[in-house]
Write a protein that holds these residues in place. Structure first.
Motif: not given
Lengths: 137, 362
Positions: B320-325
Motif C-alpha cells: 500500500t505505502y510503496s504505491t502511495a509514496l
C-alpha cells in the motif's frame, strides 16, 4: 555359619581376546557412524543449468561446455540460450518484454532466468551460493 | 577349610566375570551413545526453494527449511494453493466457476447488490481503509482511470510507433468515478454494491501485498517457522534464516534493465519489503516512458521517482505505502514514514539520487 576368605589377588586378567572383542565393537560402532555421516554430506557435483518449459524438464546442461541451446527445437525456437565461460544467458527470445534477454548471465546456485510468456525457465543447480536470498523488482 | 576355599574361588570367578561384563558393556554403551548422537544430528533441516509461475502474472519463490525435499515441497504447495485462491479472487480480467471475484463485482455491483464471501469482504474493507489512510493515494476504486491507461499501454506495446497517450478529457471524466465512498460494503449481510454505476475496482496496488501477508500467516499456522515468500518481488520474510541470520534481500537498480542488478541490500527479520517502480510496467510514447502507477491527483503516471521501496512488518501495508509514496513528492512521503514507526522507505529519483528514511536497513 560360613567364613569368607577374601582372596588377596583381585587382579583381573584380561585375555588378549577380550581386548580384541572390545575394540572390535567400538570400531564397528564408529565405522558405521562414519559411513552415515559421509552419505549425508552431499557429493560434489558440477554446476549445471536445468531448463524447463511449462513445468516440464527439457534438458540439463553442464556449465563447463560452451554451446548454444534452442528451445523448444532448433528448427522452431522461441528462446535461444548461450553457455560460455561457465555462465548461461538468454541470447535471444521472441517475447515482447525481453526481460529474459536483459537478465545478466547466471551461474550461481538457485539463480534463474524466466521467460514468462514462453514459459521457459532456466535454473542453476550445484553452483556456488548467491549473496542474496531474494530481490524486489 | 577345603570347601571354604572352593567357595571363595568360585566367588572370585564370579567377581571376575562381573567386572568383565562391565568392561563389555562400556563399548556397547559408547556405540549406543554414538547412535543417539547421530540420530539427533540427522534431524537436521536443509534449505530448499520452490518456484511457481502461475499466480499474479509473475514468478513466485518459496524458500524455507525441512528435513527432506518432499516435506518442503508439500508445505510450499500449500502456500501455492493459497496464492492461487487469492489470485483468482482478485483477478479483474477472468472469472472462475463458482467464484464471486473482483471481475464479477465490477460487472454486477453497478446494478445489483452482490453477496460475497468473508475473504473478499475482508479485503474490500482493508482496501477501503488503506485508501482513506493514504488520503486516496492508493485507491482500489481507481479502476475506470486505470482501464484507460491499460488499454492505451497494451496498444502502445504492440505497436510502438503509433503509441498514444489518452486524452485529458477522457481521463478527467473517468476520474469523476473513483470515489471510494461509492463502494458500499454491508458487513452484516455480506453484500457489496456500487453507489456509482461507473465505479470500477482495480486492486493492483495492494492485492499482491495483501495476499502475501495472508499466505505468510497461513504458513505460520501450518507450522512453517523460517521462510521467505517472494511473489513477483513482493517479499515477506518470516523469522530469520535457520542460522539466526536475517534474510538478505536486494533492491533492484532502476537504471538497470536486469532485474537482478541490486542497488542496495537490506536485512530482513520478520519483515516485508515491496518496491514500486516505473520500470515494471510501462510503454513509450514519442521517446518518453509512461508507467503503470497512476497518480490519483492528476490521472497521469507519477514521475516523482524511478522507484520507492517500503519496509514494513505487514506485507499489505508495505505494498500500500510503496504505491502511495510513489504518488507523492519526497517531503510529503518522508513525513508520513517518519511519523510511523512501522514504516521505512527508500526513494530513488529519476536522476538516480537516493533518499532513505532514518531507520532504513537497520
Amino acid at each position: 555359619m560360613e567364613l569368607f576368605i577374601i582372596p588377596v589377588d583381585l587382579e583381573i586378567k584380561m585375555k588378549k581376546n577380550d581386548w580384541v572383542l572390545i575394540f572390535l565393537v567400538l570400531f564397528v560402532g564408529l565405522f558405521s557412524y562414519g559411513i552415515v555421516k559421509i552419505v549425508q554430506i552431499q557429493s560434489t557435483k558440477e554446476p549445471q543449468a536445468v531448463i524447463t518449459q511449462e513445468g516440464k524438464l527439457v534438458a540439463t546442461y553442464p556449465l563447463w561446455e560452451n554451446q548454444l541451446i534452442y528451445i523448444p527445437t532448433k528448427e522452431n525456437w522461441t528462446n535461444c540460450l548461450k553457455i560460455e565461460n561457465g555462465v548461461i544467458y538468454m541470447l535471444e527470445a521472441n517475447c515482447p518484454d525481453k526481460i529474459c534477454v536483459n537478465h545478466k548471465p547466471i551461474s550461481k546456485n538457485g539463480e534463474s532466468i524466466v521467460c514468462l510468456p514462453n514459459k521457459v525457465v532456466v535454473i542453476i543447480e550445484n553452483g556456488i551460493e548467491q549473496e542474496v536470498d531474494g530481490g524486489t523488482y | 577349610m577345603h570347601t571354604l576355599f572352593q567357595n571363595n574361588r568360585s566367588m572370585f570367578m564370579k567377581e571376575k566375570i562381573f567386572v568383565k561384563r562391565i568392561l563389555w558393556a562400556l563399548p556397547v554403551l559408547i556405540v549406543i551413545g554414538l547412535l543417539f548422537w547421530w540420530k539427533n544430528s540427522s534431524v537436521e533441516e536443509f534449505r530448499y526453494t520452490k518456484e511457481y509461475y502461475d499466480v499474479f502474472d509473475t514468478v513466485t519463490t518459496v524458500t524455507g527449511y525441512a528435513e527432506t525435499e518432499e516435506i518442503f515441497y508439500e508445505e510450499a504447495e500449500q502456500l501455492h494453493l493459497q496464492l492461487i485462491k487469492y489470485h483468482q479472487l482478485f483477478d479483474i480480467y477472468h472469472t472462475y466457476e463458482g467464484l464471486t471475484n473482483m471481475k464479477i463485482l465490477n460487472e454486477q455491483c453497478k446494478t445489483n447488490t452482490v453477496k460475497v464471501d468473508q475473504e473478499l469482504l475482508d479485503f474490500l474493507i482493508y482496501g477501503k481503509k488503506m485508501c482513506v489512510e493514504t488520503n486516496g493515494e492508493t485507491n482500489i476504486a481507481l479502476g475506470s482511470v486505470l482501464k484507460i491507461w491499460h488499454d492505451y499501454r497494451e496498444e502502445g506495446i504492440k505497436d510502438e510507433v503509433s503509441a498514444k497517450l489518452p486524452n485529458k478529457i477522457e481521463l478527467e471524466n473517468a476520474g469523476l468515478h473513483t470515489d471510494i465512498e461509492d463502494l458500499i460494503i454491508d458487513l452484516k449481510n455480506g453484500e457489496v454494491s456500487f453507489q456509482d454505476s461507473q465505479l470500477q475496482l482495480d486492486v493492483g496496488g495492494i492485492a499482491k501485498g495483501y495476499s502475501v501477508e495472508k499466505v505468510a500467516q497461513y504458513g505460520k499456522k501450518i507450522g512453517m517457522t523460517n521462510f521467505l515468500l517472494n511473489v513477483g518481488g513482493n517479499i515477506r520474510a518470516v523469522g530469520t534464516k535457520l542460522d539466526g541470520k536475517p534474510w538478505i534481500i536486494g533492491i533492484q537498480d532502476p537504471a538497470s534493465k536486469d532485474q537482478s542488478e541490486y542497488i542496495k541490500t537490506v536485512e530482513l527479520n520478520e519483515m516485508s519489503v515491496v518496491t514500486s517502480g516505473d520500470y515494471q510496467r510501462y510503454y513509450v510514447v514519442k521517446g518518453k516512458k509512461y508507467c503503470h502507477i497512476i497518480d490519483p491527483d492528476d490521472w497521469y503516471p507519477a514521475n516523482f521517482f524511478s522507484s520507492v521501496s517500503v519496509i514494513a512488518r505487514d506485507s499489505g501495508k508495505a505494498d500500500t505505502y510503496s504505491t502511495a509514496l510513489f504518488n507523492m513528492d519526497y517531503t510529503k512521503g518522508k513525513k508520513i514514514v517518519e511519523d510511523d514507526p512501522d514504516l521505512e522507505a527508500m526513494w530513488i529519483t529519476q536522476n538516480g539520487i537516493i533518499y532513505y528514511s532514518s531507520g532504513f536497513g537497520d
